[in-house]
Design a protein around this motif. Structure first.
Motif: not given
Length: 140
Positions: A86-90, A100-104, A109-116
């Motif tokens: 599930y998604r923890l942070f949108h 985004t921060l997801d739990r699998y 999993l932290w994903q950053n679609f801009r600058r880190p």
């Protein structure tokens, strides 16, 4: 307008019968109007959505903790159902667009679609693990 719906019906269901076409034409057509946002609204939207590199480590941690606390009832229900993905942070919702921060399962999993974020990667990963452990009791 009716013929585009009928054409869509033909494409989805093969050959359309005359009754399908006539019923498709009876579907009311929606009218869409696209207007640009006034400048004042554009400024508010931009101000609400920071990028992770603009935040201090403490500000980002605060936003993650707040997101986890807000989702606590949903996360409790997910635990009861044994859901582990599930998604923890949108970010768009939390005011940090593009993150985004997801739990699998056992993976965060932290994903950053801009600058880190400005903090080093290892510190960032540890901060996320600590937040998840402290707020929802899951040590990943």
């Amino acid at each position: 307008p009716g013929s585009s719906v009928a054409t869509e019906t033909r494409r989805l269901r093969g050959r359309a019968s005359p009754t399908m076409c006539s019923s498709a034409r009876a579907v009311p057509q929606l009218q869409w109007s696209v207007r640009p946002l006034p400048p004042a609204h554009r400024m508010r939207v931009a101000a609400m959505c920071a990028d992770a590199s603009m935040l201090t480590a403490e500000e980002l941690e605060h936003k993650v903790v707040l997101a986890l606390r807000t989702r606590a009832p949903l996360l409790a229900a997910a635990a009861e159902e044994r859901t582990t993905a599930y998604r923890l942070f949108h970010g768009a919702t939390e005011g940090v667009a593009g993150c985004t921060l997801d739990r699998y399962g056992e993976l965060l999993l932290w994903q950053n679609f801009r600058r880190p974020p400005s903090l080093p990667e290892s510190e960032h990963a540890e901060m996320l693990r600590r937040c998840v452990r402290d707020e929802i009791g899951i040590d990943l």
